[in-house]
Design a protein around this motif. Structure first.
Motif, PDB file in Angstrom:
ATOM      1  N   SER A 153       0.826  -1.212   0.000  1.00 34.25           N
ATOM      2  CA  SER A 153       0.000   0.000   0.000  1.00 34.25           C
ATOM      3  C   SER A 153       0.860   1.262   0.000  1.00 34.25           C
ATOM      4  N   MET A 154       1.780   1.372  -0.946  1.00 35.28           N
ATOM      5  CA  MET A 154       2.659   2.534  -1.037  1.00 35.28           C
ATOM      6  C   MET A 154       1.842   3.803  -1.310  1.00 35.28           C
ATOM      7  N   THR A 155       2.177   4.884  -0.625  1.00 32.77           N
ATOM      8  CA  THR A 155       1.501   6.164  -0.807  1.00 32.77           C
ATOM      9  C   THR A 155       2.530   7.263  -1.108  1.00 32.77           C
ATOM     10  N   PRO A 156       2.095   8.360  -1.734  1.00 28.31           N
ATOM     11  CA  PRO A 156       3.032   9.444  -2.048  1.00 28.31           C
ATOM     12  C   PRO A 156       3.533  10.138  -0.790  1.00 28.31           C
ATOM     13  N   THR A 157       4.814  10.453  -0.767  1.00 32.16           N
ATOM     14  CA  THR A 157       5.396  11.262   0.303  1.00 32.16           C
ATOM     15  C   THR A 157       6.356  12.255  -0.332  1.00 32.16           C
ATOM     16  N   GLN A 158       6.531  13.397   0.317  1.00 34.07           N
ATOM     17  CA  GLN A 158       7.396  14.429  -0.268  1.00 34.07           C
ATOM     18  C   GLN A 158       8.839  13.960  -0.373  1.00 34.07           C
ATOM     19  N   ASP A 159       9.282  13.175   0.601  1.00 37.55           N
ATOM     20  CA  ASP A 159      10.676  12.714   0.574  1.00 37.55           C
ATOM     21  C   ASP A 159      10.848  11.351  -0.091  1.00 37.55           C
ATOM     22  N   GLY A 160       9.764  10.763  -0.595  1.00 37.90           N
ATOM     23  CA  GLY A 160       9.867   9.471  -1.273  1.00 37.90           C
ATOM     24  C   GLY A 160      10.285   8.329  -0.385  1.00 37.90           C
ATOM     25  N   SER A 161      10.120   8.480   0.917  1.00 31.70           N
ATOM     26  CA  SER A 161      10.680   7.515   1.866  1.00 31.70           C
ATOM     27  C   SER A 161      10.037   6.136   1.800  1.00 31.70           C
ATOM     28  N   GLN A 162       8.803   6.037   1.290  1.00 33.14           N
ATOM     29  CA  GLN A 162       8.165   4.721   1.243  1.00 33.14           C
ATOM     30  C   GLN A 162       8.767   3.806   0.177  1.00 33.14           C
ATOM     31  N   ALA A 183       6.323 -20.940  -9.113  1.00 34.25           N
ATOM     32  CA  ALA A 183       6.447 -21.042 -10.573  1.00 34.25           C
ATOM     33  C   ALA A 183       6.821 -19.687 -11.173  1.00 34.25           C
ATOM     34  N   ALA A 184       6.331 -18.610 -10.566  1.00 35.01           N
ATOM     35  CA  ALA A 184       6.596 -17.249 -11.041  1.00 35.01           C
ATOM     36  C   ALA A 184       6.084 -16.297  -9.970  1.00 35.01           C
ATOM     37  N   ILE A 185       6.330 -15.000 -10.159  1.00 30.69           N
ATOM     38  CA  ILE A 185       5.856 -14.009  -9.193  1.00 30.69           C
ATOM     39  C   ILE A 185       5.394 -12.747  -9.898  1.00 30.69           C
ATOM     40  N   LEU A 186       4.296 -12.203  -9.403  1.00 32.24           N
ATOM     41  CA  LEU A 186       3.816 -10.889  -9.788  1.00 32.24           C
ATOM     42  C   LEU A 186       3.812 -10.012  -8.544  1.00 32.24           C
ATOM     43  N   ILE A 187       4.189  -8.737  -8.697  1.00 36.56           N
ATOM     44  CA  ILE A 187       4.090  -7.793  -7.590  1.00 36.56           C
ATOM     45  C   ILE A 187       3.241  -6.613  -8.026  1.00 36.56           C
ATOM     46  N   ARG A 188       2.581  -5.985  -7.056  1.00 38.55           N
ATOM     47  CA  ARG A 188       1.970  -4.689  -7.339  1.00 38.55           C
ATOM     48  C   ARG A 188       3.103  -3.721  -7.645  1.00 38.55           C
ATOM     49  N   SER A 189       2.991  -2.963  -8.727  1.00 38.56           N
ATOM     50  CA  SER A 189       4.046  -2.025  -9.100  1.00 38.56           C
ATOM     51  C   SER A 189       4.425  -1.133  -7.928  1.00 38.56           C
ATOM     52  N   ILE A 190       5.730  -0.845  -7.834  1.00 40.21           N
ATOM     53  CA  ILE A 190       6.220   0.063  -6.799  1.00 40.21           C
ATOM     54  C   ILE A 190       5.975   1.477  -7.307  1.00 40.21           C
ATOM     55  N   GLY A 191       4.736   1.940  -7.109  1.00 39.65           N
ATOM     56  CA  GLY A 191       4.341   3.235  -7.625  1.00 39.65           C
ATOM     57  C   GLY A 191       3.118   3.759  -6.917  1.00 39.65           C
ATOM     58  N   THR A 192       2.709   4.978  -7.283  1.00 45.60           N
ATOM     59  CA  THR A 192       1.615   5.661  -6.601  1.00 45.60           C
ATOM     60  C   THR A 192       0.568   6.196  -7.571  1.00 45.60           C
ATOM     61  N   GLY A 406       8.925  14.438  -3.954  1.00 43.13           N
ATOM     62  CA  GLY A 406       8.601  13.138  -4.531  1.00 43.13           C
ATOM     63  C   GLY A 406       7.114  12.862  -4.617  1.00 43.13           C
ATOM     64  N   LEU A 407       6.287  13.901  -4.463  1.00 41.35           N
ATOM     65  CA  LEU A 407       4.840  13.676  -4.393  1.00 41.35           C
ATOM     66  C   LEU A 407       4.268  13.086  -5.681  1.00 41.35           C
ATOM     67  N   ARG A 408       4.875  13.351  -6.830  1.00 40.42           N
ATOM     68  CA  ARG A 408       4.369  12.741  -8.067  1.00 40.42           C
ATOM     69  C   ARG A 408       5.414  11.880  -8.778  1.00 40.42           C
ATOM     70  N   TYR A 409       6.598  11.804  -8.191  1.00 43.36           N
ATOM     71  CA  TYR A 409       7.692  11.079  -8.846  1.00 43.36           C
ATOM     72  C   TYR A 409       7.325   9.623  -9.112  1.00 43.36           C
ATOM     73  N   PHE A 410       6.721   8.962  -8.129  1.00 45.25           N
ATOM     74  CA  PHE A 410       6.430   7.538  -8.289  1.00 45.25           C
ATOM     75  C   PHE A 410       5.133   7.268  -9.049  1.00 45.25           C
ATOM     76  N   ASP A 411       4.534   8.333  -9.599  1.00 47.44           N
ATOM     77  CA  ASP A 411       3.475   8.123 -10.588  1.00 47.44           C
ATOM     78  C   ASP A 411       4.076   7.701 -11.936  1.00 47.44           C
ATOM     79  N   TYR A 412       5.310   8.123 -12.193  1.00 48.11           N
ATOM     80  CA  TYR A 412       5.933   7.931 -13.507  1.00 48.11           C
ATOM     81  C   TYR A 412       7.188   7.059 -13.488  1.00 48.11           C
ATOM     82  N   HIS A 413       7.777   6.892 -12.331  1.00 45.78           N
ATOM     83  CA  HIS A 413       9.064   6.211 -12.158  1.00 45.78           C
ATOM     84  C   HIS A 413       9.041   4.811 -12.774  1.00 45.78           C
ATOM     85  N   HIS A 414       9.972   4.542 -13.700  1.00 45.17           N
ATOM     86  CA  HIS A 414      10.148   3.224 -14.307  1.00 45.17           C
ATOM     87  C   HIS A 414       8.935   2.775 -15.123  1.00 45.17           C
ATOM     88  N   THR A 415       8.167   3.725 -15.666  1.00 45.18           N
ATOM     89  CA  THR A 415       6.985   3.379 -16.452  1.00 45.18           C
ATOM     90  C   THR A 415       7.116   3.889 -17.888  1.00 45.18           C
TER      91      THR A 415
END
Length: 457
Positions: A153-162, A183-192, A406-415
């Motif tokens: 349940s990652m949420t946006p933070t200004q310092d990106g600490s999550q 057999a394999a693994i899926l994760i919820r994307s590390i994003g917000t 970092g409030l919107r950084y993880f909306d786009y990071h690695h996407t």
């Protein structure tokens, strides 16, 4: 005068005399940088003319050539490439499909260093774990032969600490699932975000563990899968076919602004040249090399600094920090006195933190004065750098972190959505102004910037 004004005046007067002589120059350089266009020019050029820049591929090699041409044209000295060899991983097909009465497709992206399902894919029941800790606690029989799904349940933070906490699902989750014979693994994307843009990123395997297929679900698809699992067992078909292709060449691009005092040491700055292969790497990290290069150019054009400023466009950061390690090894015999990087997008810098020896504490005090008009406050933590300059900092070199929001950084990071339109030109200029002030102060500081004592000493 208010108490606050009196305290501020006292602090300024307490600064060493040479810093007072520099105040006007720092202020003028900082304010002029608020009209900077070079950082945007570099970011736009790199993302448009090269595009995606996956480490150790032909695209990253083109990016290095582009960087050499650009840095040379800007007037930097000693511009060159330092190459190294590294493992190569390339993306293949990536598909996920719910089978049965609720048959539907899910949107995924393979994680860097993921293993392969093989051309036929795998079909298996989903074993759901709300967190990485739940997967750690699960007996192997609950995992064996299944497609693991780890949420969070990652949420946006200004310092990106999550990112540090929830990123464990990506960095360590696949290895853990493999040790339990999944057999394999899926994760919820590390994003917000709330878009069907899955977030890739590197995963790590311990020696002796055979990589399994590992992919990230977009956040809406992760929500969808959780809803389906509440209705009963879910069976998936997964096709993930990346390849490990031996070793190939990557490299760092290096450029100097020579200092007037060879004994004063090197100020190391930069960002990383490579990107993931889904977007064009605008926020991660074309903007970082643009910001630091533009600031160094402003100092260079203002006159020769006391210390040499070295700008490095590091290669292969995304897939394991190979560029930072290679640089530290190749330049171990040189005296670095400071290192810092820009690798957290291009939104406004809102705080800074230092890690300076006692002999250079006044450097941080002068920086606080210079950055306050930009809306930047001093944090209470110690600067830790990042992946690229971390190996140099760990030798006891001083550093300062300029922390972007970092409030919107993880909306786009690695996407796939990491593209030029996510850069706000005004916020980009504020970054350049902050970095210009930092370099004007650090590169010209009259104090000796020695080694930082180890933590706890």
């Amino acid at each position: 005068m208010t108490k606050r004004i009196l305290l501020a005046a006292a602090a300024a007067l307490a600064l060493p005399f040479p810093s007072l002589a520099q105040t006007h120059d720092v202020t003028a350089l900082r304010d002029a940088a608020l009209k900077d266009d070079l950082a945007w020019e570099i970011t736009e050029g790199l993302t448009t003319e090269v595009g995606q820049r996956l480490a150790a591929t032909e695209a990253e090699a083109r990016a290095r050539a582009w960087a050499v041409k650009k840095l040379t044209a800007l007037g930097f000295q000693n511009v060159h490439i330092e190459t190294y060899r590294m493992p190569v991983w390339v993306r293949g097909e990536e598909k996920a499909e719910v089978l049965g009465a609720s048959a539907q497709k899910l949107t995924i992206a393979a994680l860097g260093n993921s293993g392969s399902t093989g051309a036929k894919g795998v079909e298996a029941e989903v074993a759901f774990f709300p967190t990485l800790a739940d997967l750690e606690a699960a007996p192997a029989e609950a995992v064996k032969g299944k497609i693991v799904f780890v949420s969070h349940s990652m949420t946006p933070t200004q310092d990106g600490s999550q990112y540090g906490a929830f990123g464990g699902a990506r960095r360590a989750g696949p290895n853990l699932a493999a040790t339990k014979n999944a057999a394999a693994i899926l994760i919820r994307s590390i994003g917000t975000d709330h878009h069907r843009n899955p977030h890739t990123g590197v995963t790590n395997w311990t020696q002796g563990v055979k990589p399994i297929a590992a992919a990230a679900l977009s956040l809406p698809d992760a929500d969808q899968l959780e809803r389906l699992l509440k209705r009963g067992p879910v069976r998936l078909k997964l096709l993930v076919t990346p390849e490990f292709k031996g070793e190939a060449e990557s490299g760092n691009v290096i450029a100097d602004v020579p200092g007037s005092d060879p004994n004063a040491g090197i100020v190391l700055i930069g960002g990383h040249l490579d990107s993931w292969d889904l977007g064009t790497g605008a926020i991660d990290d074309a903007s970082g090399v643009g910001i630091t290069t533009a600031a160094a150019k402003r100092i260079m054009d203002a006159g020769q600094p006391r210390r040499t400023i070295r700008v490095v466009w590091f290669g292969a950061e995304e897939v394991g920090g190979f560029g930072g390690e290679a640089y530290a090894k190749a330049h171990a015999g040189e005296r670095h006195v400071f290192a810092s990087e820009s690798d957290f997008g291009a939104d406004r810098v809102w705080k800074f933190e230092t890690n300076l020896p006692d002999s250079a504490k006044a450097v941080g005090d002068r920086l606080a004065v210079a950055l306050t008009p930009l809306g930047i406050s001093r944090g209470r933590g110690n600067a830790g750098g990042g992946t690229d300059v971390g190996p140099v900092l760990r030798t006891g070199v001083a550093g300062i972190d300029l922390g972007q929001s970092g409030l919107r950084y993880f909306d786009y990071h690695h996407t796939p959505d990491d593209t030029l339109d996510k850069i706000d030109p005004e916020q980009l200029r504020q970054n350049v102004a902050a970095w210009t002030a930092l370099l004007a102060i650090v590169a010209n500081a009259p104090e000796d910037i020695g080694k930082v004592p180890p933590a706890g000493h």
